[in-house]
Design a protein around this motif. Structure first.
Motif, PDB file in Angstrom:
ATOM      1  N   ILE A 122       0.839  -1.210   0.000  1.00 39.02           N
ATOM      2  CA  ILE A 122       0.000   0.000   0.000  1.00 39.02           C
ATOM      3  C   ILE A 122       0.867   1.250   0.000  1.00 39.02           C
ATOM      4  CG2 ILE A 122      -1.610   1.350   1.413  1.00 39.02           C
ATOM      5  CD1 ILE A 122      -2.881  -1.388   2.211  1.00 39.02           C
ATOM      6  N   VAL A 123       1.873   1.271   0.853  1.00 40.31           N
ATOM      7  CA  VAL A 123       2.750   2.450   0.929  1.00 40.31           C
ATOM      8  C   VAL A 123       3.458   2.678  -0.406  1.00 40.31           C
ATOM      9  CG1 VAL A 123       4.863   3.359   1.983  1.00 40.31           C
ATOM     10  CG2 VAL A 123       3.060   2.405   3.423  1.00 40.31           C
ATOM     11  N   HIS A 124       3.964   1.616  -1.009  1.00 48.36           N
ATOM     12  CA  HIS A 124       4.699   1.783  -2.270  1.00 48.36           C
ATOM     13  C   HIS A 124       3.803   2.058  -3.474  1.00 48.36           C
ATOM     14  CE1 HIS A 124       7.998   0.221   0.134  1.00 48.36           C
ATOM     15  NE2 HIS A 124       8.764   0.894  -0.713  1.00 48.36           N
ATOM     16  N   SER A 125       2.522   1.748  -3.365  1.00 41.36           N
ATOM     17  CA  SER A 125       1.636   2.006  -4.507  1.00 41.36           C
ATOM     18  C   SER A 125       0.800   3.272  -4.332  1.00 41.36           C
ATOM     19  CB  SER A 125       0.724   0.800  -4.749  1.00 41.36           C
ATOM     20  OG  SER A 125      -0.088   0.569  -3.630  1.00 41.36           O
ATOM     21  N   MET A 126       0.870   3.922  -3.173  1.00 40.05           N
ATOM     22  CA  MET A 126       0.100   5.158  -2.977  1.00 40.05           C
ATOM     23  C   MET A 126       0.767   6.308  -3.743  1.00 40.05           C
ATOM     24  SD  MET A 126       0.921   6.415   0.985  1.00 40.05           S
ATOM     25  CE  MET A 126       0.001   5.109   1.694  1.00 40.05           C
ATOM     26  N   PRO A 127       0.015   7.354  -4.011  1.00 45.87           N
ATOM     27  CA  PRO A 127       0.585   8.502  -4.730  1.00 45.87           C
ATOM     28  C   PRO A 127       1.802   9.070  -3.991  1.00 45.87           C
ATOM     29  CG  PRO A 127      -1.801   8.694  -4.561  1.00 45.87           C
ATOM     30  CD  PRO A 127      -1.398   7.522  -3.718  1.00 45.87           C
ATOM     31  N   ALA A 128       2.756   9.549  -4.756  1.00 50.25           N
ATOM     32  CA  ALA A 128       4.021  10.054  -4.208  1.00 50.25           C
ATOM     33  C   ALA A 128       3.829  11.137  -3.141  1.00 50.25           C
ATOM     34  CB  ALA A 128       4.915  10.557  -5.328  1.00 50.25           C
ATOM     35  N   PRO A 129       2.881  12.075  -3.281  1.00 50.58           N
ATOM     36  CA  PRO A 129       2.722  13.096  -2.237  1.00 50.58           C
ATOM     37  C   PRO A 129       2.331  12.502  -0.870  1.00 50.58           C
ATOM     38  CG  PRO A 129       1.649  13.821  -4.260  1.00 50.58           C
ATOM     39  CD  PRO A 129       2.060  12.404  -4.462  1.00 50.58           C
ATOM     40  N   LEU A 130       1.481  11.464  -0.887  1.00 45.84           N
ATOM     41  CA  LEU A 130       1.099  10.814   0.383  1.00 45.84           C
ATOM     42  C   LEU A 130       2.285  10.055   0.972  1.00 45.84           C
ATOM     43  CD1 LEU A 130      -2.428   9.352  -0.484  1.00 45.84           C
ATOM     44  CD2 LEU A 130      -1.889  11.548   0.561  1.00 45.84           C
ATOM     45  N   ARG A 131       2.982   9.324   0.119  1.00 47.25           N
ATOM     46  CA  ARG A 131       4.150   8.549   0.565  1.00 47.25           C
ATOM     47  C   ARG A 131       5.220   9.463   1.148  1.00 47.25           C
ATOM     48  NH1 ARG A 131       4.761   5.626  -3.718  1.00 47.25           N
ATOM     49  NH2 ARG A 131       6.316   6.934  -4.719  1.00 47.25           N
ATOM     50  N   ALA A 132       5.454  10.625   0.506  1.00 46.87           N
ATOM     51  CA  ALA A 132       6.467  11.570   0.998  1.00 46.87           C
ATOM     52  C   ALA A 132       6.068  12.117   2.369  1.00 46.87           C
ATOM     53  CB  ALA A 132       6.647  12.708   0.003  1.00 46.87           C
ATOM     54  N   ALA A 133       4.790  12.417   2.547  1.00 43.54           N
ATOM     55  CA  ALA A 133       4.328  12.936   3.846  1.00 43.54           C
ATOM     56  C   ALA A 133       4.512  11.880   4.938  1.00 43.54           C
ATOM     57  CB  ALA A 133       2.869  13.374   3.745  1.00 43.54           C
ATOM     58  N   LEU A 134       4.123  10.633   4.646  1.00 45.95           N
ATOM     59  CA  LEU A 134       4.296   9.555   5.633  1.00 45.95           C
ATOM     60  C   LEU A 134       5.764   9.319   5.948  1.00 45.95           C
ATOM     61  CD1 LEU A 134       1.647   6.904   4.537  1.00 45.95           C
ATOM     62  CD2 LEU A 134       1.596   8.358   6.559  1.00 45.95           C
ATOM     63  N   ASP A 135       6.596   9.352   4.934  1.00 47.06           N
ATOM     64  CA  ASP A 135       8.029   9.138   5.132  1.00 47.06           C
ATOM     65  C   ASP A 135       8.606  10.199   6.069  1.00 47.06           C
ATOM     66  OD1 ASP A 135      10.603   7.861   4.587  1.00 47.06           O
ATOM     67  OD2 ASP A 135      11.052   9.739   3.526  1.00 47.06           O
ATOM     68  N   LEU A 136       8.248  11.450   5.847  1.00 50.67           N
ATOM     69  CA  LEU A 136       8.758  12.523   6.706  1.00 50.67           C
ATOM     70  C   LEU A 136       8.239  12.375   8.137  1.00 50.67           C
ATOM     71  CD1 LEU A 136       8.446  15.556   4.270  1.00 50.67           C
ATOM     72  CD2 LEU A 136      10.562  14.617   5.228  1.00 50.67           C
ATOM     73  N   ALA A 137       6.953  12.051   8.265  1.00 50.79           N
ATOM     74  CA  ALA A 137       6.350  11.982   9.592  1.00 50.79           C
ATOM     75  C   ALA A 137       6.862  10.788  10.402  1.00 50.79           C
ATOM     76  CB  ALA A 137       4.828  11.934   9.479  1.00 50.79           C
ATOM     77  N   TYR A 138       7.016   9.633   9.768  1.00 47.78           N
ATOM     78  CA  TYR A 138       7.340   8.427  10.532  1.00 47.78           C
ATOM     79  C   TYR A 138       8.798   8.011  10.452  1.00 47.78           C
ATOM     80  CZ  TYR A 138       2.507   8.328  11.538  1.00 47.78           C
ATOM     81  OH  TYR A 138       1.290   8.676  12.019  1.00 47.78           O
ATOM     82  N   SER A 139       9.391   8.118   9.315  1.00 42.59           N
ATOM     83  CA  SER A 139      10.796   7.721   9.217  1.00 42.59           C
ATOM     84  C   SER A 139      11.717   8.791   9.775  1.00 42.59           C
ATOM     85  CB  SER A 139      11.177   7.451   7.759  1.00 42.59           C
ATOM     86  OG  SER A 139      10.384   6.411   7.245  1.00 42.59           O
ATOM     87  N   GLU A 167      -0.085  23.634   6.189  1.00 45.68           N
ATOM     88  CA  GLU A 167      -0.236  22.681   7.289  1.00 45.68           C
ATOM     89  C   GLU A 167      -1.494  21.841   7.099  1.00 45.68           C
ATOM     90  OE1 GLU A 167       0.008  24.789  11.009  1.00 45.68           O
ATOM     91  OE2 GLU A 167       2.084  25.376  10.644  1.00 45.68           O
ATOM     92  N   GLU A 168      -2.555  22.476   6.633  1.00 49.08           N
ATOM     93  CA  GLU A 168      -3.805  21.750   6.385  1.00 49.08           C
ATOM     94  C   GLU A 168      -3.597  20.661   5.329  1.00 49.08           C
ATOM     95  OE1 GLU A 168      -7.460  20.390   6.956  1.00 49.08           O
ATOM     96  OE2 GLU A 168      -6.532  21.943   8.183  1.00 49.08           O
ATOM     97  N   GLU A 169      -2.850  20.967   4.269  1.00 45.76           N
ATOM     98  CA  GLU A 169      -2.574  19.980   3.221  1.00 45.76           C
ATOM     99  C   GLU A 169      -1.695  18.848   3.766  1.00 45.76           C
ATOM    100  OE1 GLU A 169      -2.411  17.964  -0.455  1.00 45.76           O
ATOM    101  OE2 GLU A 169      -3.857  19.356   0.423  1.00 45.76           O
ATOM    102  N   ALA A 170      -0.730  19.169   4.614  1.00 45.45           N
ATOM    103  CA  ALA A 170       0.123  18.138   5.216  1.00 45.45           C
ATOM    104  C   ALA A 170      -0.723  17.217   6.090  1.00 45.45           C
ATOM    105  CB  ALA A 170       1.238  18.781   6.028  1.00 45.45           C
TER     106      ALA A 170
END
Length: 185
Positions: free
Chosen positions: A122-139, A155-158
């Motif tokens: 799911i993470v690797h197939s989601m759109p790049a903007p969502l994946r980038a946000a998750l990567d920054l927040a969790y990794s 901030e609202e978009e993030a």
């Protein structure tokens, strides 16, 4: 000298020596019957380590409880063989009991691996903007404000990207997972 040729008198004397705590008697008994004990245990258990453990267990029992041998019931060799058989069968039953409990453990491991694989997909197939946000927040341990600044979005978009990404990842746990035993179907 073969064990079958040993006269009953030897058996009684050996029992008396063991009862007196003669270590030399245990050594002599071990030299005479260790291959018998190990061989029987190995035939029942099919494993070298288990046969070694049974051999130790049998000779420990003989050393600690020589009075349990009754020369009137038969030769010492037969008594030792019986002790070996009972110990090996007990160990085999214990092993089978442990093996019966493993399927649940294996099922849980497979279930966790399956959920992890789905989440990764799911993470690797989601759109790049969502994946980038998750990567920054969790990794990288960024909060939504830092994520917004790093991505150059509001901030609202993030928050929206993180929320949507987490919602997608949360479906990994539910997809194809059978209900827990005793739970509602």
């Amino acid at each position: 000298m073969a064990g079958k040729d040993v006269p009953p008198r030897w058996d009684r004397k050996m029992q008396q020596r063991l009862a007196r705590g003669e270590a030399a008697a245990l050594g002599e008994l071990y030299d005479r019957f260790a291959s018998l004990v190990h061989g029987l245990a190995h035939r029942v258990l099919g494993a070298e380590e288990a046969a070694d453990a049974v051999t130790r267990e049998v000779f420990t029992h003989v050393w600690e409880h020589p009075e349990t041998y009754d020369p009137g019931q038969g030769p010492l060799r037969t008594w030792i063989a019986g002790l070996t058989h009972r110990a090996a069968v007990r160990r085999l039953r214990d092993r089978e009991e442990r093996d019966r409990s493993r399927p649940e453990e294996l099922e849980n491991t497979v279930r966790r691996a399956s959920v992890a694989a789905r989440a990764d997909f799911i993470v690797h197939s989601m759109p790049a903007p969502l994946r980038a946000a998750l990567d920054l927040a969790y990794s990288r341990r960024r909060d939504y404000r830092q994520t917004a600044a790093d991505l150059g979005v509001t901030e609202e978009e993030a928050r929206r990207r993180l929320r949507l990404g987490l919602q997608l990842v949360s479906t990994a746990h539910d997809a194809g997972t059978p209900p827990e035993p005793g739970g509602a179907a």
